[in-house]
Design a protein around this motif. Structure first.
Motif, short mmCIF file in Angstrom:
data_model
loop_
_atom_site.label_atom_id
_atom_site.label_comp_id
_atom_site.label_asym_id
_atom_site.label_seq_id
_atom_site.Cartn_x
_atom_site.Cartn_y
_atom_site.Cartn_z
N GLN A 161 -9.04 2.08 -2.83
CA GLN A 161 -9.12 3.51 -3.13
C GLN A 161 -8.34 3.84 -4.39
O GLN A 161 -8.82 4.59 -5.26
CB GLN A 161 -8.59 4.31 -1.94
CG GLN A 161 -8.68 5.82 -2.10
CD GLN A 161 -10.11 6.32 -2.12
OE1 GLN A 161 -11.02 5.65 -1.64
NE2 GLN A 161 -10.32 7.49 -2.69
N ARG B 142 -10.24 2.47 -7.26
CA ARG B 142 -11.39 3.34 -7.60
C ARG B 142 -10.92 4.60 -8.32
O ARG B 142 -11.55 5.05 -9.28
CB ARG B 142 -12.16 3.69 -6.33
CG ARG B 142 -13.06 2.59 -5.83
CD ARG B 142 -14.10 3.12 -4.86
NE ARG B 142 -13.49 3.59 -3.64
CZ ARG B 142 -13.34 2.85 -2.54
NH1 ARG B 142 -13.75 1.59 -2.53
NH2 ARG B 142 -12.80 3.35 -1.45
N GLN B 143 -9.80 5.15 -7.83
CA GLN B 143 -9.27 6.33 -8.51
C GLN B 143 -8.85 6.01 -9.93
O GLN B 143 -9.10 6.80 -10.85
CB GLN B 143 -8.09 6.90 -7.71
CG GLN B 143 -8.49 7.49 -6.36
CD GLN B 143 -7.30 7.98 -5.56
OE1 GLN B 143 -6.14 7.80 -5.98
NE2 GLN B 143 -7.56 8.59 -4.41
N ARG B 144 -8.19 4.82 -10.08
CA ARG B 144 -7.78 4.42 -11.43
C ARG B 144 -9.00 4.22 -12.32
O ARG B 144 -9.03 4.69 -13.47
CB ARG B 144 -6.96 3.12 -11.37
CG ARG B 144 -6.42 2.67 -12.71
CD ARG B 144 -5.69 1.35 -12.57
NE ARG B 144 -6.59 0.28 -12.16
CZ ARG B 144 -7.39 -0.38 -13.01
NH1 ARG B 144 -7.42 -0.05 -14.29
NH2 ARG B 144 -8.17 -1.34 -12.57
N ARG C 42 -10.40 7.56 -13.18
CA ARG C 42 -9.63 8.21 -14.24
C ARG C 42 -9.92 7.58 -15.59
O ARG C 42 -10.10 8.28 -16.60
CB ARG C 42 -8.13 8.14 -13.93
CG ARG C 42 -7.69 9.07 -12.81
CD ARG C 42 -6.18 9.19 -12.78
NE ARG C 42 -5.53 7.90 -12.57
CZ ARG C 42 -5.21 7.41 -11.39
NH1 ARG C 42 -5.49 8.09 -10.29
NH2 ARG C 42 -4.60 6.24 -11.28
#
Length: 515
Positions: A318, A321-323, A326
């Protein structure tokens, strides 16, 4: 041994079992563990190695040597790595991502092969999650019309049920697909399984049986218990035996017995077509019952470790994926900024080019402008001179206009007086006309009276002589004066006067008396 692809099984081809590494002594568990290690699978209790014996499905036994199974010895044997038991709740029980993926592939294949009945609406929704799992987020610039033309996403029964073209089906699937943005592959596959596990035929193994009366029925074995179905209805069971209400299951030759926990309920017996089928049914009953009881106990240490690792892995993914999201957003913003700067640079270049061209045109026209300025100055002087002359002419016109105004006022006054005089003359003329009309009327009346008088006199003189008596009034009385015949006198005079006017009060009054 082939790797896991888009199929629902993993073929394990034994090419030469008595070669090196002592495979001849391998048990079923040895081969099964080899496949699980190759896949990195730890939730092994859901799976097994399946093979076919004379059109009958069978599972490789873990504690039995591979060659001791009823498999062909003279040719390579293909085993299919498949889910043998199904979870009650996929989201809670399936921990590893590889486990979820294998279940997703198998359930998807069963739905497309119509081994699991799926309504049309649910089929379209499941197809959209399958597309999300394979292609990622929907991008209209990438996923153009026809990108699903080669994909098998819907059961043929559903396609044949409606008169819709492949393009129309693709449009409906894409409409749902566009709403799954942001879901990773494992999330899309889990959503697929959460919908599929609510289907009536999910996870059910069906077997043809006969009851004591010889009626053909179906026996269904799944994670919740045993179910008896009509031959033509695999969706709604006639009788169900949950695992927690079954005391014992057993078979003797082809007869199979289900003993309920409640002794008041009759024992259910049925016959299968083959002894091998009863063995398979019992094997599935034992495995499903064990998992049923295991779910209702605390997780083992191994499962707890797996779930903890899965949570950590999920959290790590997660965060990753967020990184990535971004970074993707920053990259997209940087690309947009770059595109904007390039566009601005091109715009500035165009503006600079236009400015240079304008400057060159200005330099070329500077001399012309100077010449025009000189001509304009001379024209301005000439115009100033003409303006002065025009001013003098205006003063003269104004003076003339003043005199003309006075004459105009006098003329208007005279015209007004003439109009008043004409009005008075018209009124006087009208009055005189009226007086003339009145005089004409009076004259006419006098002539009419004279004519009547003459007529009367003619009537009188035709009879006899008349005596004319004249009475003259005075203060004491009157006297009679004899006159000549009135006819002769009137003939001599030519006219007759009646009564006297107010001016001649002493004129004698003539009265005609007939004799």
């Amino acid at each position: 041994m082939n790797g896991v692809g888009e199929e629902q099984s993993l073929p394990c081809v034994i090419v030469n079992i008595d070669a090196d590494v002592g495979q001849v002594k391998w048990k079923g568990k040895d081969l099964f563990d080899l496949v699980c290690r190759t896949l990195g699978l730890r939730e092994t209790w859901f799976f097994g190695l399946q093979y076919m014996i004379k059109d009958t499905m069978a599972w490789l036994k873990m504690d039995k040597k591979v060659l001791d199974h009823d498999v062909p010895k003279e040719e390579p044997v293909t085993f299919h790595f498949l889910a043998k038991f199904y979870p009650e709740n996929a989201e809670e029980e399936l921990v590893q991502e590889i486990t979820q993926h294998l279940f997703f592939l198998q359930v998807k294949k069963q739905i497309l092969d119509e081994k699991i009945f799926c309504p049309p609406e649910a089929s379209v929704l499941l197809a959209s999650y399958a597309v999300q799992a394979k292609y990622g987020d929907y991008d209209p610039s990438v996923h153009k019309r026809g990108f699903l033309a080669q994909e098998e996403l819907l059961p043929k029964r559903v396609i044949n049920l409606y008169q819709m073209t492949p393009e129309m089906w693709e449009e409906r699937i894409t409409a749902w697909y566009g709403q799954h943005r942001g879901r990773a592959r494992d999330e899309a596959e889990m959503e697929y399984l959460k919908i599929a596990q609510d289907l009536e035929m999910y996870g059910v193994n069906y077997f043809a049986i006969r009851n004591k009366k010889g009626t053909e029925l179906l026996l269904g074995v799944d994670a919740l218990g045993l179910h008896i179905y009509d031959l033509e209805n695999k969706l709604t069971p006639k009788i169900s035996f949950p695992w927690n209400e079954i005391r014992n299951v057993s078979y003797s030759d082809k007869e199979f017995t289900i003993k309920p926990l409640d002794k008041k309920i009759d024992v259910f017996k049925f016959n299968s077509s083959k002894l091998r089928v009863n063995k398979l049914i019992l094997q599935l009953c034992i495995g499903n019952h064990d998992l049923f009881m295991r779910r209702r106990k605390a997780d083992s240490l191994e499962v707890q470790q797996m779930k903890a690792q899965a949570r950590e892995e999920k959290a790590r993914k997660q965060m990753e994926r967020q990184r990535l999201a971004r970074e993707k957003q920053m990259r997209e913003e940087a690309e947009r900024t770059r595109d904007e700067l390039e566009r601005r640079l091109l715009q500035l270049k165009d503006e600079a080019t236009m400015a240079n061209e304008a400057l060159m045109r200005s330099e070329e026209t500077a001399d012309l402008l100077a010449e025009k300025a000189q001509i304009t100055e001379e024209e301005a002087k000439l115009l100033a001179q003409k303006a002065a002359e025009a001013e003098q002419e205006m003063q003269r016109i104004k003076a003339t206009a003043i005199r003309t105004e006075e004459e105009k006022r006098l003329m208007e006054q005279k015209v007004l007086e003439a109009e008043m005089l004409a009005l008075k003359m018209a009124e006087e003329s009208e009055r005189r006309a009226k007086e003339a009309d009145q005089l004409k009327q009076d004259l006419q009346e006098a002539r009419d009276s004279e004519r009547r008088a003459k007529q009367k006199l003619l009537e009188i003189t035709s009879k006899s002589s008349y005596t004319v008596c004249t009475r003259q009034r005075d203060g004491s009385g009157s006297k009679i004066i004899s006159v000549l015949k009135a006819q002769k006198k009137l003939d001599n005079q030519g006219e007759y006067k009646g009564k006297g006017t107010a001016k001649d009060q002493n004129t004698p009054q003539v009265t005609l008396v007939g004799f």
